[in-house]
Design an enzyme around this catalytic site. Structure first.
Site, short mmCIF file in Angstrom:
data_model
loop_
_atom_site.label_atom_id
_atom_site.label_comp_id
_atom_site.label_asym_id
_atom_site.label_seq_id
_atom_site.Cartn_x
_atom_site.Cartn_y
_atom_site.Cartn_z
CE1 TYR A 232 -4.00 -2.43 5.37
CE2 TYR A 232 -3.66 -0.11 4.85
CZ TYR A 232 -3.95 -1.40 4.44
OH TYR A 232 -4.19 -1.66 3.12
CB SER B 281 -0.86 0.00 1.27
OG SER B 281 -1.44 1.28 1.48
P1 NDP Z 1 -11.16 -6.92 0.49
O1 NDP Z 1 -11.64 -6.80 1.89
O2 NDP Z 1 -12.10 -6.71 -0.63
O3 NDP Z 1 -10.39 -8.30 0.29
C1 NDP Z 1 -9.54 -8.81 1.27
C2 NDP Z 1 -9.22 -10.24 0.94
O4 NDP Z 1 -8.32 -10.77 1.94
C3 NDP Z 1 -10.47 -11.12 0.96
O5 NDP Z 1 -10.42 -12.02 -0.11
C4 NDP Z 1 -10.36 -11.86 2.28
O6 NDP Z 1 -10.90 -13.16 2.17
C5 NDP Z 1 -8.85 -11.97 2.44
N1 NDP Z 1 -8.48 -12.19 3.84
C6 NDP Z 1 -8.52 -11.31 4.87
N2 NDP Z 1 -8.15 -11.91 6.01
C7 NDP Z 1 -7.87 -13.21 5.69
C8 NDP Z 1 -7.47 -14.34 6.43
N3 NDP Z 1 -7.22 -14.29 7.75
N4 NDP Z 1 -7.29 -15.51 5.78
C9 NDP Z 1 -7.54 -15.61 4.44
N5 NDP Z 1 -7.92 -14.57 3.68
C10 NDP Z 1 -8.09 -13.39 4.30
O7 NDP Z 1 -9.96 -5.85 0.41
P2 NDP Z 1 -8.99 -5.39 -0.78
O8 NDP Z 1 -9.21 -6.15 -2.01
O9 NDP Z 1 -9.05 -3.93 -0.78
O10 NDP Z 1 -7.57 -5.79 -0.13
C11 NDP Z 1 -6.64 -6.64 -0.78
C12 NDP Z 1 -5.25 -6.16 -0.42
O11 NDP Z 1 -5.04 -4.86 -0.97
C13 NDP Z 1 -4.99 -6.05 1.08
O12 NDP Z 1 -3.70 -6.54 1.38
C14 NDP Z 1 -5.07 -4.56 1.33
O13 NDP Z 1 -4.30 -4.16 2.44
C15 NDP Z 1 -4.48 -4.02 0.03
N6 NDP Z 1 -4.81 -2.63 -0.26
C16 NDP Z 1 -6.12 -2.22 -0.39
C17 NDP Z 1 -6.40 -0.89 -0.63
C18 NDP Z 1 -7.79 -0.38 -0.76
O14 NDP Z 1 -7.99 0.86 -0.74
N7 NDP Z 1 -8.81 -1.21 -0.91
C19 NDP Z 1 -5.32 0.11 -0.75
C20 NDP Z 1 -3.99 -0.44 -0.62
C21 NDP Z 1 -3.77 -1.76 -0.39
P3 NDP Z 1 -12.00 -13.83 3.16
O15 NDP Z 1 -12.81 -12.72 3.75
O16 NDP Z 1 -12.75 -14.76 2.26
O17 NDP Z 1 -11.17 -14.56 4.15
#
Ligand code: NDP
Length: 264
Positions: free
Chosen positions: A155, A141
């Site tokens: 974070y 990020s």
């Molecule tokens: P979402 O919440 O849409 O997706 C997050 C994903 O991570 C889901 O598929 C969720 O799966 C999975 N996840 C979370 N915790 C676990 C766990 N303990 N075990 C397995 N899977 C897990 O968020 P984003 O798509 O936005 O986030 C994806 C990445 O991008 C993250 O690393 C985030 O920090 C990063 N990011 C996002 C930004 C934004 O503005 N959205 C900006 C910068 C970086 P499930 O719930 O099925 O377990």
């Protein structure tokens, strides 16, 4: 950017950036393992991957659980026979202040999800990536590069750690022909705030505020980040390692992006 006959693991593929990435890899001919905890969402993404490419391997796993992490790598090798690309994308956002109660519990959870999981999964995947001269893309990020918003130190710290981890491992694995890079998105409209339990209205306020503050006047779509991940993971990125790629609509240039006080 063909990924024909390439095998790719995408963690956090049940939603947002990970889902878009899994679908994009499938569209380019890759055989993909999609990982997450939410089976219903995984099923939906699996259908979308199948519609544009081949049926993915679905692994229900919690990335904070070591046995589950082993299951992801072993399951992929058993099913597809090799591994070419690992995308460490699973992550959670968190609102923390150092004076808050239970701050260490929250910190541990964020680090376990956003950083430790990438470390252990990389450890497990590296021998297979050495065999294929594959590569890793970590989803970090802009907060790994700069403190952008207040009240989320865990974070920020997890992503700063992920950026340094990326560079350290890139150096270690370069002689073995494995590349390691990160993408560093700004604000991408996904389920990330909803998962945190933030009320709908507060979520809308957050995205509105980030849109208004952004120099390009918008937040990104998951598909744009997926495109960047595919470029880095492809042969077009064959000279890129230890690098991080910001895609943030210019957000990192803004002196003060705001003070998040989202009520869960
Ligand atoms: P979402 O919440 O849409 O997706 C997050 C994903 O991570 C889901 O598929 C969720 O799966 C999975 N996840 C979370 N915790 C676990 C766990 N303990 N075990 C397995 N899977 C897990 O968020 P984003 O798509 O936005 O986030 C994806 C990445 O991008 C993250 O690393 C985030 O920090 C990063 N990011 C996002 C930004 C934004 O503005 N959205 C900006 C910068 C970086 P499930 O719930 O099925 O377990």
């Amino acid at each position: 950017m063909s990924f024909k006959n390439k095998v790719v693991i995408v963690t956090g593929a049940s939603s947002g950036i990970g889902a878009a990435t899994a679908i994009a890899f499938s569209k380019e001919g890759a055989r993909v393992t999609i990982v997450g905890r939410n089976q219903e969402k995984l099923r939906y993404v699996s259908e979308q991957c199948s519609a544009v490419g081949s049926k993915p391997l679905v692994i229900t796993a919690d990335v904070t659980n070591d046995e589950d992490l082993k299951k992801i790598v072993h399951g992929t090798i058993k099913h597809f026979g090799k591994l070419d690309v690992l995308v460490n994308n699973a992550g959670i956002f968190s609102i923390d202040k150092i004076l808050s109660e239970n701050v260490v519990d929250s910190f541990d959870k964020v680090i376990a999800t956003n950083l430790r999981s990438a470390v252990y999964l990389t450890h497990l995947a590296a021998p297979h990536l050495i065999e294929t001269k594959g590569n890793i893309v970590n989803v970090s990020s802009i907060v790994g590069k700069r403190v952008t918003i207040e009240n989320c130190f865990a974070y920020h710290t997890s992503k700063a750690g992920l950026d340094h981890f990326t560079k350290c491992v890139a150096l270690e694995l370069a002689p073995k022909g494995v590349r390691v890079n990160s993408v560093n998105p700004g604000f991408v409209r996904t389920d990330i705030m909803q998962v945190l339990g933030v009320k709908k209205e507060a979520q809308e306020d957050f995205w509105d505020s980030m849109t208004k503050t952004s120099p390009l006047g918008k937040v990104a779509d998951s598909e744009e980040i997926a495109d960047l991940i595919l470029f880095i993971a492809s042969d077009k990125g064959r000279s890129i390692t230890g690098s991080s790629f910001v895609s943030d609509n210019g957000a990192i240039l803004v002196p003060h992006l705001g003070n998040i006080e989202l009520q869960a």
